[in-house]
Design an enzyme around this catalytic site. Sequence first.
Site, mmCIF file in Angstrom:
data_model
loop_
_atom_site.group_PDB
_atom_site.id
_atom_site.type_symbol
_atom_site.label_atom_id
_atom_site.label_comp_id
_atom_site.label_asym_id
_atom_site.label_seq_id
_atom_site.Cartn_x
_atom_site.Cartn_y
_atom_site.Cartn_z
ATOM 1 N N TYR A 1 -2.277 -0.554 10.371
ATOM 2 C CA TYR A 1 -2.353 -0.867 8.944
ATOM 3 C C TYR A 1 -1.056 -0.474 8.241
ATOM 4 C CZ TYR A 1 -4.058 -0.916 4.125
ATOM 5 O OH TYR A 1 -4.213 -1.168 2.782
ATOM 6 N N SER B 1 0.855 -1.187 0.000
ATOM 7 C CA SER B 1 0.000 0.000 0.000
ATOM 8 C C SER B 1 0.888 1.233 0.000
ATOM 9 C CB SER B 1 -0.891 -0.004 1.239
ATOM 10 O OG SER B 1 -1.558 1.249 1.388
#
Length: 591
Positions: free
Chosen positions: A474, A461
């Site tokens: 995350y 990501s």
Amino acid sequence: MTVLEGARERRVRTGGIELCVAELGDPERPTLVLVHGYPDSKEVWSEVASRLADRFHVVLYDVRGHGCSTAPEPLRGGFTLEKLTDDFLAVVDAVSPGRAVHLVGHDWGSVQAWEFVTVERTRDRIASFTSMSGPSLDHFGHWINRRLRRPTPRRVGQLLGQGAKSWYVYLLHTPALPELAWRGPLGKRWPGILRRLEKVPAGTYPTSSLPDDAAHGAWLYRDNVRARLRRPRTDAHAHAPVQLITPLGDAYLSERLYDELERWVPRLTRRTLAAKHWVPRTRPDQLSAWIAEFVTSVEAEGGGEKAAATPKATGPYAERFGGQLVLVTGAGSGIGRATASAFAEAGARVIAVDLDAESAARTAETCRLIGAPEAWAETVDVSDEQAVEKLAAKVQAELGVVDVLVNNAGTGLAGSFFDTTPEDWRKVLDVNLWGVVHGCRLFGRQMIDRGQGGHIVNIASAAAFQPSRVLPAYSTSKAAVLMLSECLRAELAGRDIGVTAICPGLVNTGITSRARFVGVDAEEEKRRRQRSTRVYRLRNYPPEKVASAVLRAVARNEAVVPVTPEARGAYALSRFAPRVLRWLARVEPPL
């Protein structure tokens, strides 16, 4: 004697010589004739032949002067393409009387086979031809002449490039020197050279006949190359469907040699392979899959003039991924489903893995409809090590080793570090990091043991390099995935296994509707999910673009790929202006 386990051997006499022919499989099934190159013998095909023998009648023979076949006397003039065609017809008449065969050639075996498939006297004896690493000398001659007649900087560059790759051809035309080298130090060192430069596994290949094979085989070049390049045939059109497999790392042949092949082959299927020259030894799994698929399609269409000219796959990377085995986790929706579909459009066989069985099944069905020769659905929790281990064992036993692994499954979590409990951390890391670790470890080990390369894609990501005050868990998990990918890429580089980290930004997927927001009550969590989903929808970056980036990254063997414009911008800042990202991380997003 042949070293092909379980082979039936016979001798075929033609033109004063005796050819050694080996057969595997049921003679009642379609016959495949595999022709070896220089300086090989038929044993170069042993790994491919054993994989095809359960479905086809596989025939291999030592070209005259090689292996257990006798050499012509005198050698000069004994290796012309016309005499090699006589040999081929003699073998075909012996092993498949009255029925056309499917021809496969590598290196000089392919050069010969181009002659076989373009001369009139073999018409109706060849049902299809699979060529790898060996052009038609006639096509090559016309290719050279067109560039000499109309030189441009690009065409001159192509000539010079292929000329440099053909350095060994000039040496093989010198008198006596090649024979002395092969029967001396080169013959002894050749197996080691293949292992070091071509990554050819050690074993029973090459055979002890190598020095004599190479010395005799020098006449293949002397008897044919100059004559055909000077006066190429003008009628060298293929009268059977042709599958061209081009190794992208071939040190001896330029890809540009085949740019105009459609002029000579009206029914052409192209494949590319991320490998070096000796693909029958380094990539037998992929070759056998492509050969079987092509032969089966030709047989289904009736062969000959009725055969289809192109594969069903229509994706932009069909030449690269057609027939490969690809496994995608988190394939039930979003980026995972788009990636599985993109590989399917490229003709890959797809395994769609998801925690939701129904979603995985829908993805597999979609893959079958849009081009995948085969597609399967598997239900697995990637955070469960034992479950992934069972999946890896099942896939290997039933389908073979995965060529491309895409670790895509992930989960979202937002909120302050101090509101994130140890249990929250475990859930995020179990899926986002440990799921990737399990996949890389288990499927990567299979790729290593197979020894034929592969590729691992880990979906990270932009959060991996863009810190945020509201995404500590995350971002940490994705940063770990990015670093894991970089470390694994370094470790596997010497094994021809690529590793890529894909870093999307804001992509319109369902992850926001399932993400958890800690430190707030249920109603506020629902509101934040809805708001995040609206933001992603307004951004409206489709997962199909991420899927395209995945295929492109595998084809190019790229290391780190930030996908969206904001991801690319953040990646650039992380490298050249990290203070800017640190300042942005302090800004509290409007939730």
